[in-house]
Motif scaffolding. Structure first.
Motif, mmCIF file in Angstrom:
data_model
loop_
_atom_site.group_PDB
_atom_site.id
_atom_site.type_symbol
_atom_site.label_atom_id
_atom_site.label_comp_id
_atom_site.label_asym_id
_atom_site.label_seq_id
_atom_site.Cartn_x
_atom_site.Cartn_y
_atom_site.Cartn_z
ATOM 1 N N GLN A 51 0.834 -1.197 0.000
ATOM 2 C CA GLN A 51 0.000 0.000 0.000
ATOM 3 C C GLN A 51 0.874 1.254 0.000
ATOM 4 O O GLN A 51 0.550 2.239 -0.659
ATOM 5 C CB GLN A 51 -0.910 -0.007 1.231
ATOM 6 C CG GLN A 51 -1.785 1.210 1.354
ATOM 7 C CD GLN A 51 -2.907 1.225 0.351
ATOM 8 O OE1 GLN A 51 -3.148 0.249 -0.343
ATOM 9 N NE2 GLN A 51 -3.605 2.326 0.273
ATOM 10 N N HIS A 55 0.117 3.583 -3.221
ATOM 11 C CA HIS A 55 -0.630 4.787 -2.846
ATOM 12 C C HIS A 55 0.135 5.557 -1.780
ATOM 13 O O HIS A 55 -0.265 5.584 -0.612
ATOM 14 C CB HIS A 55 -2.027 4.427 -2.322
ATOM 15 C CG HIS A 55 -2.837 3.645 -3.297
ATOM 16 N ND1 HIS A 55 -3.360 4.207 -4.442
ATOM 17 C CD2 HIS A 55 -3.197 2.349 -3.323
ATOM 18 C CE1 HIS A 55 -4.017 3.280 -5.109
ATOM 19 N NE2 HIS A 55 -3.937 2.148 -4.459
ATOM 20 N N ASN A 74 -9.140 -2.130 -3.642
ATOM 21 C CA ASN A 74 -8.024 -2.918 -4.166
ATOM 22 C C ASN A 74 -7.564 -3.951 -3.152
ATOM 23 O O ASN A 74 -7.841 -3.849 -1.960
ATOM 24 C CB ASN A 74 -6.832 -2.004 -4.491
ATOM 25 C CG ASN A 74 -7.147 -1.026 -5.582
ATOM 26 O OD1 ASN A 74 -7.996 -1.281 -6.425
ATOM 27 N ND2 ASN A 74 -6.481 0.106 -5.553
ATOM 28 N N THR A 76 -4.498 -4.311 -2.292
ATOM 29 C CA THR A 76 -3.508 -3.672 -1.428
ATOM 30 C C THR A 76 -4.163 -2.887 -0.294
ATOM 31 O O THR A 76 -3.592 -2.778 0.788
ATOM 32 C CB THR A 76 -2.603 -2.729 -2.237
ATOM 33 O OG1 THR A 76 -3.394 -1.734 -2.889
ATOM 34 C CG2 THR A 76 -1.792 -3.494 -3.260
ATOM 35 N N ASP A 77 -5.366 -2.368 -0.531
ATOM 36 C CA ASP A 77 -6.088 -1.676 0.540
ATOM 37 C C ASP A 77 -6.453 -2.645 1.659
ATOM 38 O O ASP A 77 -6.311 -2.335 2.841
ATOM 39 C CB ASP A 77 -7.349 -1.011 0.001
ATOM 40 C CG ASP A 77 -7.053 0.036 -1.050
ATOM 41 O OD1 ASP A 77 -5.962 0.635 -1.003
ATOM 42 O OD2 ASP A 77 -7.918 0.256 -1.917
ATOM 43 N N ALA A 80 -3.316 -3.669 3.567
ATOM 44 C CA ALA A 80 -2.896 -2.614 4.482
ATOM 45 C C ALA A 80 -3.787 -2.584 5.719
ATOM 46 O O ALA A 80 -3.297 -2.359 6.830
ATOM 47 C CB ALA A 80 -2.920 -1.263 3.781
#
Length: 96
Positions: A51, A55, A74, A76-77, A80
């Motif tokens: 993440q 971002h 996503n 990755t969200d 995280a």
């Protein structure tokens, strides 16, 4: 033809998160006590590093200009989020 600007990617924070995560895991497996807090914090930092790459937070903009929209669209969200929960759990376990 319009020129597309490539997305900015983080460089410092993902490397820092990955190094801290690896060091915490090495510390967990190196010690003979196998403290759970080291494992939780290491995995938490490793899960948060993608993440930080995809971002990155911009600290150069004033607070009013930054756009803080919570998103969980996503992978990755979600990584995280799980990483932050594991990191907090590791800190709580270490205090107990």
């Amino acid at each position: 033809m319009t020129e597309q600007r490539p997305e900015s990617r983080g460089r410092f924070w993902p490397i820092l998160f990955a190094v801290i995560g690896v060091l915490a895991l090495v510390d967990y497996f190196y010690k003979s006590s196998y403290e759970l807090s080291g494992l939780l914090k290491g995995v938490g930092f490793l899960l948060a590093s993608p993440q930080a790459y995809f971002h990155p937070t911009e600290f150069t903009k004033p607070l009013k200009v930054r756009n803080f929209k919570p998103r969980l669209s996503n992978v990755t969200d979600w990584l995280a989020l799980v990483g932050a929960v594991l990191l907090m759990a590791g800190i709580i376990v270490e205090w107990l």
